[in-house]
Design a protein around this motif. Sequence first.
Motif, PDB file in Angstrom:
ATOM      1  N   LYS A  42      -5.746  58.248  82.659  1.00  0.00           N
ATOM      2  CA  LYS A  42      -6.701  57.278  82.151  1.00  0.00           C
ATOM      3  C   LYS A  42      -7.279  57.684  80.856  1.00  0.00           C
ATOM      4  O   LYS A  42      -7.428  57.013  79.772  1.00  0.00           O
ATOM      5  N   ASN A  77      -4.832  48.380  73.318  1.00  0.00           N
ATOM      6  CA  ASN A  77      -4.658  48.300  74.911  1.00  0.00           C
ATOM      7  C   ASN A  77      -3.340  48.613  75.683  1.00  0.00           C
ATOM      8  O   ASN A  77      -2.483  48.894  75.675  1.00  0.00           O
ATOM      9  N   ASP A 127      -6.333  34.052  87.689  1.00  0.00           N
ATOM     10  CA  ASP A 127      -5.279  35.349  87.445  1.00  0.00           C
ATOM     11  C   ASP A 127      -4.071  34.362  86.692  1.00  0.00           C
ATOM     12  O   ASP A 127      -3.273  35.278  85.256  1.00  0.00           O
ATOM     13  N   TYR A 177     -13.219  50.588  81.198  1.00  0.00           N
ATOM     14  CA  TYR A 177     -13.841  49.310  82.217  1.00  0.00           C
ATOM     15  C   TYR A 177     -13.751  47.704  82.383  1.00  0.00           C
ATOM     16  O   TYR A 177     -13.867  46.912  82.439  1.00  0.00           O
ATOM     17  N   LYS A 178     -12.535  47.930  81.752  1.00  0.00           N
ATOM     18  CA  LYS A 178     -11.425  46.862  81.172  1.00  0.00           C
ATOM     19  C   LYS A 178     -11.315  46.172  82.564  1.00  0.00           C
ATOM     20  O   LYS A 178     -11.467  44.765  82.416  1.00  0.00           O
ATOM     21  N   THR A 179     -10.756  47.258  83.903  1.00  0.00           N
ATOM     22  CA  THR A 179     -10.402  46.217  85.267  1.00  0.00           C
ATOM     23  C   THR A 179     -11.762  45.870  85.862  1.00  0.00           C
ATOM     24  O   THR A 179     -11.964  45.150  86.365  1.00  0.00           O
ATOM     25  N   LEU A 180     -12.957  46.532  85.609  1.00  0.00           N
ATOM     26  CA  LEU A 180     -14.014  46.439  85.515  1.00  0.00           C
ATOM     27  C   LEU A 180     -14.046  44.203  85.801  1.00  0.00           C
ATOM     28  O   LEU A 180     -14.522  43.784  86.269  1.00  0.00           O
ATOM     29  N   ILE A 229     -12.260  42.641  84.451  1.00  0.00           N
ATOM     30  CA  ILE A 229     -11.240  41.661  84.795  1.00  0.00           C
ATOM     31  C   ILE A 229     -11.523  40.407  86.514  1.00  0.00           C
ATOM     32  O   ILE A 229     -11.490  40.153  87.008  1.00  0.00           O
ATOM     33  N   ASN A 230     -11.959  41.972  86.852  1.00  0.00           N
ATOM     34  CA  ASN A 230     -12.429  41.865  88.211  1.00  0.00           C
ATOM     35  C   ASN A 230     -13.682  40.582  88.572  1.00  0.00           C
ATOM     36  O   ASN A 230     -13.873  39.494  89.475  1.00  0.00           O
ATOM     37  N   GLN A 248      -0.094  54.999  80.352  1.00  0.00           N
ATOM     38  CA  GLN A 248      -0.689  55.505  81.522  1.00  0.00           C
ATOM     39  C   GLN A 248       0.773  54.788  82.241  1.00  0.00           C
ATOM     40  O   GLN A 248       0.937  56.154  83.501  1.00  0.00           O
ATOM     41  N   ASN A 297      -2.173  51.407  77.726  1.00  0.00           N
ATOM     42  CA  ASN A 297      -0.703  51.240  79.204  1.00  0.00           C
ATOM     43  C   ASN A 297       0.133  51.970  79.524  1.00  0.00           C
ATOM     44  O   ASN A 297       0.610  51.915  79.657  1.00  0.00           O
ATOM     45  N   LYS A 353      -4.055  37.404  77.573  1.00  0.00           N
ATOM     46  CA  LYS A 353      -3.937  37.971  76.893  1.00  0.00           C
ATOM     47  C   LYS A 353      -2.667  38.645  76.849  1.00  0.00           C
ATOM     48  O   LYS A 353      -2.921  39.406  75.206  1.00  0.00           O
TER      49      LYS A 353
END
Length: 378
Positions: free
Chosen positions: A60, A47, A184, A164-167, A169-170, A54, A51, A191
Amino acid sequence: MERNDHPFYLKTTIVLFGLVLFVYIITSLQDILIPIVFAGVIGILLNPLVNRLQANRVPKLLSILLGMLIGFLVIAGVLYFLSSQIIRFGETLPLLQAKFTELLHDLQVWVTSSFGISLTRQVEILNNALSSGQAMLGRTVGSVVGTIGLIFLIPVYVFMILFYKTLFINFFFEVFEEYYQQVDQVMGETKSAIQSYMVGLLMEACIVAALQATALTILGVDYAILFGVIGGILNLLPYVGNIIATILPLLMATVTKDGYSTHLGILAAYAFIQFLDNNILVPRIVSSKVKINAFISIVAVLLGGAAWGIPGLFLSIPFVAIMKIIFDRVDSLKPWGRLLGDDVPGEHKGMLKDKVETDQSVAEEIVEESREKPEDEK
């Protein structure tokens, strides 16, 4: 303070039932869960690289593919090196077997002369031990083959986890919407701590492998690099891995060397490397906040091996470390984090002692009151 109307025995029963159900699920679904867990660990390691790519305006999808390619090349290089060393080791196996047979014969003669156990009885005992060992080896190989059969799914899982990591986390933010700021903070610290721990663990294994390979090369042990790399990998298993990593070069020295000077050198070198690992490498490279005490480490390795076999041996310590990282950052779970850690307090809190000193029985109160009364009132 909010009152809890649930009795203690009910809460304990629910917790025990949850633990039993959890163990049953992870044991029954190990063929599915093991590749996912390995993919999660690899995803954590990759990761930061993804990052960084990116951040340099790499798309991505391309960042994930490049990160996975770099990780694949590193793993493939290690496997190629190990396989080439093992092939060389296999070429000299007949000579080693002949030497081992000679040593075994001398040992049998010594046992017969010292303890009066006949050669026939020794052969019978050895055959029984080999039979049980072959059965255990068969189960282990079967577990490894089953795991290798699903290894091809790991790259797919890694890609999906990174994509799908943001999915994911959300999802946690939406579930704990009322505690947005706390979630948060906990997720951000967790992490970074997990990533630093996993990277530090990998660096520690590489340094230990280099030190062991160098020491064995100086001592003239055959296949020093192979045993060094194996030792670095086994170093991920606390205590148990170090013992196995020490036994392997000792066996090689027994077969190929005369006398015991090399054996003493191996023991001294490995003890010194272990001292450096525990007192310098782990505190400075691996985060000291996720150090796990010896008792929990041994129990975790045994439970991981019982549940998931060989993969469980290697995944148990990172799993417990991740649990400790999370526990240390949630106020209600901090006592569990301290239980997993190796920071032993100097003394207990002495709640019972304070209670005994402050609370008096009825008889003691009567005696105290009688002492305080004047003589004419008695």
